[in-house]
Design an enzyme around this catalytic site. Structure first.
Site, PDB file in Angstrom:
ATOM      1  N   GLU A 107       3.013   3.580   2.007  1.00 24.29           N
ATOM      2  CA  GLU A 107       2.383   2.575   2.866  1.00 24.29           C
ATOM      3  C   GLU A 107       2.476   2.890   4.355  1.00 24.29           C
ATOM      4  O   GLU A 107       2.974   2.095   5.156  1.00 24.29           O
ATOM      5  CB  GLU A 107       2.967   1.187   2.556  1.00 24.29           C
ATOM      6  N   GLU A 213      -0.269   0.842  -6.639  1.00 21.15           N
ATOM      7  CA  GLU A 213       0.687  -0.236  -6.879  1.00 21.15           C
ATOM      8  C   GLU A 213      -0.097  -1.509  -7.138  1.00 21.15           C
ATOM      9  O   GLU A 213      -1.012  -1.834  -6.385  1.00 21.15           O
ATOM     10  CB  GLU A 213       1.592  -0.494  -5.670  1.00 21.15           C
TER      11      GLU A 213
END
Length: 285
Positions: A107, A213
């Site tokens: 991320e 995810e």
């Protein structure tokens, strides 16, 4: 213990941690599992981007994206993994088919540059560096999938389209959690988002897309967990998505959880994953 950390300070690589990871990789190979390895995290659970910036003398973690010294430290970590020889099975990591892909970072965000251009450049240069050491494996971004707005900016400094365009990036990623309070997505919203990510990855970027995810919280009556996992996974593949990684599977004896976890004894969840895995395998993936 110390073995949570692969690197302790800029000059000390923790061999005990790498040896534990060697075991994990050997176990993955023995059990027919393939692994995406990321080199660090935007967040500070185990150190993350901020530590690399601090080693180079900066308090702002976003200095990692541009500071030569911070990048030198980061590339040392990359090189340490890629050139490592597994102490359990003797395989070089760069040759190990149990590795599915390298992930630049979990991320990545650059809040100092909302245009996304600085992060796009770092993605391209870092992915090129990985490919120079290891042309055998795919590389991806670890991106959450944010889009620049109509004004060409996003607060995260992350750009789904631009960040996945470099030639050394092999597939697109995004992360989605409908049950977070700041999301609380209806399924119609989830479908709209999945449609956009899949379409843009295939048509605007020209690459496969992985729902890297996704997770559904436990004990939320508005989101029956097994049904939502089933419906999200099914819709993604129906629309041509290329792969999914649920966050996250745990050993039944593992005590940590953030509410998204499932374990192999929970048959209502496992049956969903088995059903979709069988469908994909039948389709020749």
């Amino acid at each position: 213990g110390l073995n949570r950390f692969f690197r302790i300070g800029p000059d000390y690589f923790n061999e005990a941690a790498y040896k534990e990871f060697d075991y994990v990789m050997d176990s993955a190979a023995r059990h027919g599992t393939r692994v995406i390895i990321h080199f660090s995290d935007n967040w500070e659970y185990y150190g993350g981007a901020k530590v690399y910036a601090q080693w180079a003398g900066h308090e702002n973690k976003n200095m990692l994206w541009t500071d030569p010294k911070a990048n030198e430290y980061y590339r040392q970590t990359i090189k340490k993994f890629i050139t490592r020889k597994n102490t359990v099975n003797g395989k070089l990591y760069r040759d190990d088919p149990a590795i599915f892909a390298w992930d630049l970072m979990n991320e990545p965000r650059n809040e100092n540059d909302p245009t996304g251009e600085v992060l796009n450049k770092w993605i391209e240069e870092t992915a090129d560096y990985i490919k120079s050491l290891d042309p055998n494996h795919m590389v991806t971004t670890g991106s959450e999938g944010y889009y620049l707005g109509e004004d060409g900016t996003h607060y995260s400094g992350s750009d789904f389209i631009g960040g996945h365009k470099p030639k050394s990036i092999d597939f697109c990623t995004y992360h989605i959690y409908p049950t977070y309070e700041h999301n609380s997505y209806a399924f119609s919203t989830v479908k709209w988002l999945l449609d956009r990510w899949i379409s843009d990855a295939h048509n605007k970027v020209g690459k496969p897309v992985v729902m890297e995810e996704y997770g559904i919280a436990s004990n939320n009556p508005a989101y029956p967990k097994a049904k939502w996992i089933n419906d999200m996974t099914g819709y993604f593949f129906e629309k041509g998505g290329n792969g999914v990684n649920y966050w996250f599977f745990i050993d039944p004896s593992y005590t940590y959880g953030d509410g998204f976890e499932v374990n192999p004894t929970e048959t209502e969840y496992m049956n969903v994953f088995i059903k979709h895995a069988n469908r994909i395998n039948k389709n020749g993936y």
